[in-house]
Design a protein around this motif. Sequence first.
Motif, PDB file in Angstrom:
ATOM      1  N   SER A 192      63.504  60.088  40.472  1.00  0.00           N
ATOM      2  CA  SER A 192      63.177  61.475  40.124  1.00  0.00           C
ATOM      3  C   SER A 192      62.349  62.130  41.225  1.00  0.00           C
ATOM      4  CB  SER A 192      62.431  61.530  38.788  1.00  0.00           C
ATOM      5  OG  SER A 192      61.151  60.927  38.876  1.00  0.00           O
ATOM      6  N   TRP A 193      61.470  61.358  41.859  1.00  0.00           N
ATOM      7  CA  TRP A 193      60.675  61.911  42.963  1.00  0.00           C
ATOM      8  C   TRP A 193      61.573  62.382  44.100  1.00  0.00           C
ATOM      9  CZ3 TRP A 193      55.936  63.540  44.275  1.00  0.00           C
ATOM     10  CH2 TRP A 193      55.708  63.769  45.628  1.00  0.00           C
ATOM     11  N   PHE A 194      62.487  61.523  44.529  1.00  0.00           N
ATOM     12  CA  PHE A 194      63.326  61.870  45.677  1.00  0.00           C
ATOM     13  C   PHE A 194      64.242  63.057  45.367  1.00  0.00           C
ATOM     14  CE2 PHE A 194      62.756  57.182  46.706  1.00  0.00           C
ATOM     15  CZ  PHE A 194      61.773  57.434  47.644  1.00  0.00           C
ATOM     16  N   ILE A 195      64.704  63.162  44.124  1.00  0.00           N
ATOM     17  CA  ILE A 195      65.560  64.286  43.742  1.00  0.00           C
ATOM     18  C   ILE A 195      64.769  65.589  43.709  1.00  0.00           C
ATOM     19  CG2 ILE A 195      66.890  65.276  41.835  1.00  0.00           C
ATOM     20  CD1 ILE A 195      67.765  62.393  41.144  1.00  0.00           C
ATOM     21  N   GLN A 196      63.560  65.547  43.143  1.00  0.00           N
ATOM     22  CA  GLN A 196      62.791  66.771  42.909  1.00  0.00           C
ATOM     23  C   GLN A 196      61.973  67.228  44.109  1.00  0.00           C
ATOM     24  OE1 GLN A 196      60.460  66.609  39.246  1.00  0.00           O
ATOM     25  NE2 GLN A 196      61.943  65.191  38.346  1.00  0.00           N
ATOM     26  N   ASN A 197      61.776  66.354  45.090  1.00  0.00           N
ATOM     27  CA  ASN A 197      60.884  66.681  46.203  1.00  0.00           C
ATOM     28  C   ASN A 197      61.563  66.497  47.559  1.00  0.00           C
ATOM     29  OD1 ASN A 197      58.002  67.052  44.891  1.00  0.00           O
ATOM     30  ND2 ASN A 197      58.967  65.294  43.867  1.00  0.00           N
ATOM     31  N   PRO A 198      62.622  67.259  47.825  1.00  0.00           N
ATOM     32  CA  PRO A 198      63.230  67.180  49.156  1.00  0.00           C
ATOM     33  C   PRO A 198      62.215  67.624  50.212  1.00  0.00           C
ATOM     34  CG  PRO A 198      64.045  69.095  47.970  1.00  0.00           C
ATOM     35  CD  PRO A 198      63.261  68.288  46.982  1.00  0.00           C
ATOM     36  N   PRO A 199      62.361  67.175  51.433  1.00  0.00           N
ATOM     37  CA  PRO A 199      61.372  67.483  52.466  1.00  0.00           C
ATOM     38  C   PRO A 199      61.047  68.972  52.571  1.00  0.00           C
ATOM     39  CG  PRO A 199      62.893  65.836  53.274  1.00  0.00           C
ATOM     40  CD  PRO A 199      63.426  66.281  51.936  1.00  0.00           C
ATOM     41  N   GLU A 200      59.738  69.241  52.595  1.00  0.00           N
ATOM     42  CA  GLU A 200      59.169  70.570  52.853  1.00  0.00           C
ATOM     43  C   GLU A 200      59.376  71.560  51.704  1.00  0.00           C
ATOM     44  OE1 GLU A 200      57.210  70.536  55.282  1.00  0.00           O
ATOM     45  OE2 GLU A 200      57.965  68.715  56.218  1.00  0.00           O
ATOM     46  N   ARG A 201      59.749  71.085  50.540  1.00  0.00           N
ATOM     47  CA  ARG A 201      59.921  71.987  49.403  1.00  0.00           C
ATOM     48  C   ARG A 201      59.051  71.523  48.246  1.00  0.00           C
ATOM     49  NH1 ARG A 201      64.120  75.520  50.094  1.00  0.00           N
ATOM     50  NH2 ARG A 201      64.095  76.093  47.883  1.00  0.00           N
ATOM     51  N   GLY A 202      58.289  72.445  47.716  1.00  0.00           N
ATOM     52  CA  GLY A 202      57.476  72.150  46.554  1.00  0.00           C
ATOM     53  C   GLY A 202      56.029  71.854  46.887  1.00  0.00           C
ATOM     54  N   VAL A 203      55.229  71.792  45.824  1.00  0.00           N
ATOM     55  CA  VAL A 203      53.781  71.716  45.964  1.00  0.00           C
ATOM     56  C   VAL A 203      53.315  70.405  46.586  1.00  0.00           C
ATOM     57  CG1 VAL A 203      53.355  70.730  43.664  1.00  0.00           C
ATOM     58  CG2 VAL A 203      51.666  72.288  44.681  1.00  0.00           C
ATOM     59  N   HIS A 204      54.124  69.356  46.508  1.00  0.00           N
ATOM     60  CA  HIS A 204      53.691  68.063  47.028  1.00  0.00           C
ATOM     61  C   HIS A 204      53.792  67.954  48.545  1.00  0.00           C
ATOM     62  CE1 HIS A 204      52.971  66.437  43.082  1.00  0.00           C
ATOM     63  NE2 HIS A 204      54.149  66.874  42.682  1.00  0.00           N
ATOM     64  N   TRP A 205      54.349  68.951  49.206  1.00  0.00           N
ATOM     65  CA  TRP A 205      54.350  68.997  50.667  1.00  0.00           C
ATOM     66  C   TRP A 205      53.301  69.970  51.205  1.00  0.00           C
ATOM     67  CZ3 TRP A 205      56.796  65.466  53.479  1.00  0.00           C
ATOM     68  CH2 TRP A 205      57.824  64.743  52.874  1.00  0.00           C
ATOM     69  N   TYR A 206      52.501  70.556  50.331  1.00  0.00           N
ATOM     70  CA  TYR A 206      51.558  71.595  50.740  1.00  0.00           C
ATOM     71  C   TYR A 206      50.353  71.015  51.491  1.00  0.00           C
ATOM     72  CZ  TYR A 206      48.986  76.020  50.323  1.00  0.00           C
ATOM     73  OH  TYR A 206      48.318  77.187  50.584  1.00  0.00           O
ATOM     74  N   SER A 207      49.867  69.867  51.027  1.00  0.00           N
ATOM     75  CA  SER A 207      48.625  69.308  51.571  1.00  0.00           C
ATOM     76  C   SER A 207      48.913  68.082  52.422  1.00  0.00           C
ATOM     77  CB  SER A 207      47.676  68.923  50.422  1.00  0.00           C
ATOM     78  OG  SER A 207      46.631  68.089  50.886  1.00  0.00           O
ATOM     79  N   ASN A 208      48.468  68.106  53.665  1.00  0.00           N
ATOM     80  CA  ASN A 208      48.619  66.944  54.539  1.00  0.00           C
ATOM     81  C   ASN A 208      47.914  65.718  53.965  1.00  0.00           C
ATOM     82  OD1 ASN A 208      50.011  68.537  56.372  1.00  0.00           O
ATOM     83  ND2 ASN A 208      48.171  69.044  57.531  1.00  0.00           N
ATOM     84  N   LEU A 209      46.739  65.932  53.391  1.00  0.00           N
ATOM     85  CA  LEU A 209      45.999  64.800  52.838  1.00  0.00           C
ATOM     86  C   LEU A 209      46.784  64.131  51.716  1.00  0.00           C
ATOM     87  CD1 LEU A 209      43.415  63.098  52.779  1.00  0.00           C
ATOM     88  CD2 LEU A 209      42.480  64.741  51.128  1.00  0.00           C
ATOM     89  N   GLU A 210      47.386  64.926  50.832  1.00  0.00           N
ATOM     90  CA  GLU A 210      48.162  64.335  49.741  1.00  0.00           C
ATOM     91  C   GLU A 210      49.353  63.549  50.283  1.00  0.00           C
ATOM     92  OE1 GLU A 210      46.974  64.363  46.720  1.00  0.00           O
ATOM     93  OE2 GLU A 210      45.316  65.616  47.424  1.00  0.00           O
ATOM     94  N   ILE A 211      49.997  64.062  51.319  1.00  0.00           N
ATOM     95  CA  ILE A 211      51.122  63.344  51.936  1.00  0.00           C
ATOM     96  C   ILE A 211      50.636  62.014  52.493  1.00  0.00           C
ATOM     97  CG2 ILE A 211      52.792  63.411  53.829  1.00  0.00           C
ATOM     98  CD1 ILE A 211      52.801  66.502  53.473  1.00  0.00           C
ATOM     99  N   ALA A 212      49.491  62.027  53.180  1.00  0.00           N
ATOM    100  CA  ALA A 212      48.959  60.807  53.785  1.00  0.00           C
ATOM    101  C   ALA A 212      48.613  59.764  52.727  1.00  0.00           C
ATOM    102  CB  ALA A 212      47.728  61.145  54.626  1.00  0.00           C
ATOM    103  N   LEU A 213      47.949  60.177  51.641  1.00  0.00           N
ATOM    104  CA  LEU A 213      47.576  59.233  50.588  1.00  0.00           C
ATOM    105  C   LEU A 213      48.813  58.656  49.913  1.00  0.00           C
ATOM    106  CD1 LEU A 213      44.577  61.101  48.907  1.00  0.00           C
ATOM    107  CD2 LEU A 213      44.566  59.555  50.867  1.00  0.00           C
ATOM    108  N   ARG A 214      49.834  59.483  49.754  1.00  0.00           N
ATOM    109  CA  ARG A 214      51.067  59.025  49.099  1.00  0.00           C
ATOM    110  C   ARG A 214      51.763  57.955  49.940  1.00  0.00           C
ATOM    111  NH1 ARG A 214      52.255  63.709  47.419  1.00  0.00           N
ATOM    112  NH2 ARG A 214      53.586  64.355  49.142  1.00  0.00           N
ATOM    113  N   CYS A 215      51.609  58.009  51.245  1.00  0.00           N
ATOM    114  CA  CYS A 215      52.214  56.986  52.099  1.00  0.00           C
ATOM    115  C   CYS A 215      51.678  55.603  51.748  1.00  0.00           C
ATOM    116  CB  CYS A 215      51.934  57.297  53.570  1.00  0.00           C
ATOM    117  SG  CYS A 215      52.825  58.745  54.188  1.00  0.00           S
ATOM    118  N   PHE A 216      50.389  55.505  51.442  1.00  0.00           N
ATOM    119  CA  PHE A 216      49.817  54.212  51.075  1.00  0.00           C
ATOM    120  C   PHE A 216      50.378  53.740  49.735  1.00  0.00           C
ATOM    121  CE2 PHE A 216      46.057  51.599  49.589  1.00  0.00           C
ATOM    122  CZ  PHE A 216      46.336  50.521  50.413  1.00  0.00           C
TER     123      PHE A 216
END
Length: 671
Positions: A161-185
């Motif tokens: 569901s994550w990969f379907i709903q959050n394509p690159p650069e679209r949506g609120v989960h790509w807004y914050s660099n910090l959130e992207i970095a934490l999600r990588c871990f």
Amino acid sequence: MADVTALGRGAAPRAGYELSKRAGGHALIFGGLRRAPRRARGLRPIGLPRGAPSGPAAPGEGAGGYAADADAADEVKGVVRIFGRQVDLGPRTDWHAVLDAPGRWPAIPWWRLDIRSESRPGDVKWAWELGRMRHLVLLARAVARGGDGAALDRLRGELESWFIQNPPERGVHWYSNLEIALRCFAFAQVQELAGEPLGPRLAERTERELRHARRHLLADLPYTASSMRNNHWLGDSLGLLILERILPADRLSPARRRLARALFDAQLGRQVRPDGSMIEDSLSYHRFVTELLAVRMLVDPTERVRDALVRSARFLCRLGALEGPVPQFGDWDEGRLLCTAGDAQRIAGSVAVALSLGGSGATRDWLAEYDECAWYTRVGTPVRPDPAERDGLDIGAGLARAARGRWTTWLKVGSGPSHGHADLGSTWVLHDGHWVVGDPGTGTYNGSLAERNGMRSSAAHSVLRLAGEDQLVPHRVFRWAHTARGQAGPPLIIGDTVVSWGLHDAYRRLRPARRIARVVLTSPDGVTCADFVEGPPGAEWELTLPLAPTAELDAEARSLRTGGGAVLRLALPGRVEPVRGQREPWAGWWSPTYGTAEPATWLRLAGRLTGPVVWSAYTGTRPPAAATGAAAGAGLSLGATTLDVEWAGREVRLTARGEHEETVAVREAEE
């Protein structure tokens, strides 16, 4: 102009960044990233300790005596805990749900999203907290520990569901660099713990996600470096180091790794002070940065990082984090990088894992008690923790702690540039493990401005206010119109009483300029606080005492009953007005965690300066100390000893005369 002053040298880059969003610059840069080639060559392990629990766990116990997460039964059902609340995600997670209210975040290019204005869909912190994916790590642990089929099915569905709903650069989960970095871990942990049963297709999707995350973080580095000189800088550069650890190496890997290390280390020198305190003037953000350092030790350890990690953990030890409750000063939002199934507000597990990673591992007792140690360390010998301060010494950053009998106090006169509140002089009082006067918390960042500023301003803290002025004056959501400095002084020990003290210059902007010295006496019988104000008498003062929500006040008897049932007497100066659960103006609330505020009694005191402003909470027949008289220049009597503060230019002295004769001093640093 106020914005330029508050942002400082970050004002111009911030303005240019916002202009780029509207003028098409972001669409060109980040839209181009979406068209970058995608390829998958296999992820490498992050390198979690091999001693992490595995195999079926007995109820409440991990394999081999380790602390274990629960069996992820709630997460399997789609129930997660966010900011202390249970949130039911349903059979399929909507990653764009507002969560704390009806509505969804639009699935549009992130630079077109409005997360700040009054027309925003909701508080973005809730969606971002879900997007940190800690519940996926718990599911992956359940899979790794015992091959839980239900956990595996839920985990697979969450990732799809994550990969379907959050394509690159679209949506609120790509807004914050910090959130992207934490999600990588989080992705890295899931892949290492459960990658094999999840299968190659999801592994390939994960790798593509992480490759794009690296491109995004690199593209947005100029913004981070110019405008986010705090924990965001550390988090973004740590994300790049994590990605270099787990993504397949290529010819640019050494250069990217050097860049990420240089960025992290440059901010580390500013972030952590020699005494272990931080520029983050916040318990929550101190813990968060400590966890960033802990993960850096997992993926790219250096002696410099280890030293900073140990210093930051020992600061928390001196604060009392391994002993029991500690004051929730500054902004609090439960920010974590490490995953725990336990109480997100508990600080001790973060301290234990930091000391363990600073040494050769954790003790078996710590492995059994803290799941942070069980999953991120192995058996070994941790660095020795500092004892909790008892005698009023400065533990760092102008914060002193004292303990006598059943009473514990903290005095905070320092300040910092990031995530702090207008709380210079705050005194927090704990009796037998229960708060009497505390820090009322944060409430919100993105809710009503009245609540946000109502919880972080001086009127919400146990500090003396002069001439109706806030110490710092809130500006927007995170900024302040003014700055201030403070220092804790050397304590006095008089019999069985600790005398902590310190001063600050928040009211030097007044005419005449005034500094305030707060003196806190902690004895087995109670606590007395006194504010000495530089300059002539006559100025109007105000003071708030935020009582814990469990405290029951008897205003007529000037007493209260604590959450533990103890009855304490109160000695209060000036006019006294109890207020509870008031919205206009905001007063009488307690926020145990982000997004929650419950009614609590605040005692609002007011008067005119004639000498020190003195208040006490005590169990005996009289307070530990009292003002010697109403005349200007009056001191504070402690038995046969009188305490007074002397203003001598940059040097400020606390003098004891009588039965105990001693003088200690603080010399203010040059501007």
